[in-house]
Design a protein around this motif. Sequence first.
Motif, mmCIF file in Angstrom:
data_model
loop_
_atom_site.group_PDB
_atom_site.id
_atom_site.type_symbol
_atom_site.label_atom_id
_atom_site.label_comp_id
_atom_site.label_asym_id
_atom_site.label_seq_id
_atom_site.Cartn_x
_atom_site.Cartn_y
_atom_site.Cartn_z
ATOM 1 N N LEU A 86 -48.227 -14.762 138.395
ATOM 2 C CA LEU A 86 -48.813 -14.817 136.282
ATOM 3 C C LEU A 86 -47.357 -15.602 135.701
ATOM 4 O O LEU A 86 -48.251 -15.921 134.344
ATOM 5 N N ARG A 87 -46.108 -15.808 135.797
ATOM 6 C CA ARG A 87 -45.592 -16.565 135.094
ATOM 7 C C ARG A 87 -46.147 -17.802 135.434
ATOM 8 O O ARG A 87 -46.068 -18.967 133.506
ATOM 9 N N GLU A 88 -46.506 -17.996 135.983
ATOM 10 C CA GLU A 88 -46.940 -19.389 136.537
ATOM 11 C C GLU A 88 -48.543 -19.760 135.830
ATOM 12 O O GLU A 88 -47.990 -21.127 135.472
ATOM 13 N N GLY A 89 -49.057 -19.211 135.598
ATOM 14 C CA GLY A 89 -49.871 -18.702 135.471
ATOM 15 C C GLY A 89 -50.500 -19.348 134.326
ATOM 16 O O GLY A 89 -50.837 -20.331 133.229
ATOM 17 N N ASP A 90 -49.024 -18.749 133.241
ATOM 18 C CA ASP A 90 -48.599 -18.820 131.652
ATOM 19 C C ASP A 90 -48.438 -20.027 131.346
ATOM 20 O O ASP A 90 -48.446 -20.742 130.073
ATOM 21 N N GLN A 91 -48.431 -20.895 132.087
ATOM 22 C CA GLN A 91 -46.891 -22.270 132.001
ATOM 23 C C GLN A 91 -48.163 -23.409 132.050
ATOM 24 O O GLN A 91 -48.916 -24.438 131.533
ATOM 25 N N LEU A 92 -49.081 -22.754 132.920
ATOM 26 C CA LEU A 92 -50.362 -23.873 133.557
ATOM 27 C C LEU A 92 -51.366 -23.524 131.830
ATOM 28 O O LEU A 92 -52.069 -24.144 131.909
ATOM 29 N N ASN A 111 -49.549 -23.050 129.120
ATOM 30 C CA ASN A 111 -49.252 -23.565 128.169
ATOM 31 C C ASN A 111 -49.608 -24.889 128.147
ATOM 32 O O ASN A 111 -49.679 -26.270 127.360
ATOM 33 N N ALA A 112 -49.640 -25.815 129.480
ATOM 34 C CA ALA A 112 -50.261 -26.601 129.471
ATOM 35 C C ALA A 112 -51.196 -27.689 130.192
ATOM 36 O O ALA A 112 -51.526 -28.683 128.303
ATOM 37 N N ALA A 113 -51.999 -27.071 129.831
ATOM 38 C CA ALA A 113 -53.149 -27.250 129.088
ATOM 39 C C ALA A 113 -53.857 -27.147 127.988
ATOM 40 O O ALA A 113 -54.476 -28.019 126.963
ATOM 41 N N GLU A 114 -52.729 -26.411 126.717
ATOM 42 C CA GLU A 114 -52.656 -26.119 125.834
ATOM 43 C C GLU A 114 -52.215 -27.545 125.340
ATOM 44 O O GLU A 114 -53.233 -27.969 124.627
ATOM 45 N N ARG A 115 -51.360 -27.900 125.487
ATOM 46 C CA ARG A 115 -50.561 -29.498 124.926
ATOM 47 C C ARG A 115 -51.368 -30.536 125.591
ATOM 48 O O ARG A 115 -52.568 -31.561 124.411
ATOM 49 N N SER A 116 -51.855 -30.614 126.724
ATOM 50 C CA SER A 116 -53.135 -31.147 127.247
ATOM 51 C C SER A 116 -54.974 -31.574 126.264
ATOM 52 O O SER A 116 -55.280 -32.235 125.897
ATOM 53 N N ALA A 117 -54.889 -30.542 125.401
ATOM 54 C CA ALA A 117 -55.949 -30.693 124.725
ATOM 55 C C ALA A 117 -55.034 -30.249 123.878
ATOM 56 O O ALA A 117 -56.831 -31.505 122.793
ATOM 57 N N ALA A 118 -54.016 -30.508 122.757
ATOM 58 C CA ALA A 118 -53.775 -31.026 121.466
ATOM 59 C C ALA A 118 -53.913 -32.272 122.014
ATOM 60 O O ALA A 118 -54.475 -33.268 121.146
ATOM 61 N N ALA A 175 -56.871 -36.653 128.886
ATOM 62 C CA ALA A 175 -56.191 -35.644 128.096
ATOM 63 C C ALA A 175 -57.073 -34.141 128.257
ATOM 64 O O ALA A 175 -56.671 -33.032 128.676
ATOM 65 N N ALA A 176 -58.752 -33.909 128.492
ATOM 66 C CA ALA A 176 -59.276 -33.424 128.346
ATOM 67 C C ALA A 176 -59.657 -32.611 129.170
ATOM 68 O O ALA A 176 -59.814 -32.018 129.473
ATOM 69 N N ALA A 177 -59.868 -33.632 130.385
ATOM 70 C CA ALA A 177 -59.441 -33.333 132.396
ATOM 71 C C ALA A 177 -58.766 -32.383 132.126
ATOM 72 O O ALA A 177 -58.634 -32.014 133.243
ATOM 73 N N GLU A 178 -57.742 -33.415 132.300
ATOM 74 C CA GLU A 178 -56.558 -32.754 133.166
ATOM 75 C C GLU A 178 -56.289 -31.402 132.444
ATOM 76 O O GLU A 178 -56.366 -30.620 132.485
ATOM 77 N N ALA A 179 -57.187 -31.552 130.525
ATOM 78 C CA ALA A 179 -56.962 -29.726 130.350
ATOM 79 C C ALA A 179 -57.664 -28.832 131.273
ATOM 80 O O ALA A 179 -57.366 -27.521 130.872
ATOM 81 N N GLU A 180 -58.917 -28.769 131.150
ATOM 82 C CA GLU A 180 -59.689 -28.049 132.049
ATOM 83 C C GLU A 180 -59.376 -28.129 133.195
ATOM 84 O O GLU A 180 -59.722 -26.378 133.419
ATOM 85 N N THR A 181 -58.811 -29.237 133.919
ATOM 86 C CA THR A 181 -58.066 -28.425 135.495
ATOM 87 C C THR A 181 -57.879 -27.548 135.254
ATOM 88 O O THR A 181 -56.965 -27.289 136.089
ATOM 89 N N THR A 223 -54.890 -18.967 139.280
ATOM 90 C CA THR A 223 -53.730 -18.255 140.227
ATOM 91 C C THR A 223 -53.121 -16.899 139.426
ATOM 92 O O THR A 223 -52.839 -16.386 139.450
ATOM 93 N N ARG A 224 -54.146 -16.916 138.101
ATOM 94 C CA ARG A 224 -53.955 -15.318 137.647
ATOM 95 C C ARG A 224 -55.135 -14.014 138.650
ATOM 96 O O ARG A 224 -54.501 -12.861 138.979
ATOM 97 N N ASP A 225 -55.512 -14.853 139.166
ATOM 98 C CA ASP A 225 -56.578 -13.900 140.150
ATOM 99 C C ASP A 225 -55.823 -14.058 141.028
ATOM 100 O O ASP A 225 -55.928 -12.459 141.992
ATOM 101 N N GLU A 226 -54.866 -14.173 141.652
ATOM 102 C CA GLU A 226 -54.152 -14.443 143.282
ATOM 103 C C GLU A 226 -53.019 -13.861 142.803
ATOM 104 O O GLU A 226 -52.546 -12.608 143.504
ATOM 105 N N SER A 227 -52.569 -13.588 141.370
ATOM 106 C CA SER A 227 -51.880 -12.279 141.116
ATOM 107 C C SER A 227 -52.285 -10.952 140.943
ATOM 108 O O SER A 227 -51.939 -10.191 141.340
#
Length: 252
Positions: A135-141, A143-150, A164-170, A178-182
């Motif tokens: 769950l923590r890893e999902g939150d970190q991902l 946050n990283a996605a938001e930075r890439s989207a910005a 950057a847009a493609a990276e945000a989507e990934t 990750t949240r599903d696995e959690s």
Amino acid sequence: MARLREQMARDSEARSLQESRELQARTAAERQAAVSELGNVQRGEWWDKARPEDIGRTYATAKAWEGQDPEAASARQRMENELRTRYGVDVNNHDADPAQVQALLARMEAERIEGLAAEERRKEAQERAEAESLLREGDQLDNAAERSAAAAAYEPDPAEREQAAAEAETLRDRATETRDESGQSYDSAERRSETAASLEGQGFAERSVEARKIADVSQGKPATEAVKQSRAVKARKGRSRVGSGKQATLDR
């Protein structure tokens, strides 16, 4: 009066003979029922499913009837062999007492079940920790996605903006996975918790069986001593009235 006494004596003798025959028939029926039950111990599948109370009761039956029926003696021998090979229990170390044997088996079964419950609790804790980590890893991902989207929104270079847009989507997809696995880990932990609780309840039940030692098993007697008779004679208002009572019981 002499004729009356003679008639009463003949009546009493006839009743005694009838009661003796009924007692013999009842004893024979009880012995047959016991032998039928004892036949189970010759089958491996019975031992695979037998609980301590089943074994204790059946061993008491075998001991009670071994002097009256060779099949009961054979059943006792088979039980003692199975107890030695399956459980490492030598009945001679416990005075061949069914109650002691049953209590020992109940304690062993309780310890086995409690061990399984403890293992389920350990795995439950491990999976809960894993779920929280994911769950923590999902939150970190996220946050990283938001930075890439910005970066994609404000990047002047078209190529870098697209990257950057493609990276945000990934990153968003990885966060979802990750949240599903959690969630799966949490679900598994909950199932393990339920299993552990069920096992703990079984362990408690086995401890209760051990503590009780079941009175009828501990008081098992030879079949010849278990069959008893009682008689009563009453006289009322000048009339002789002979009554008889009988009881045949078998401690099993």
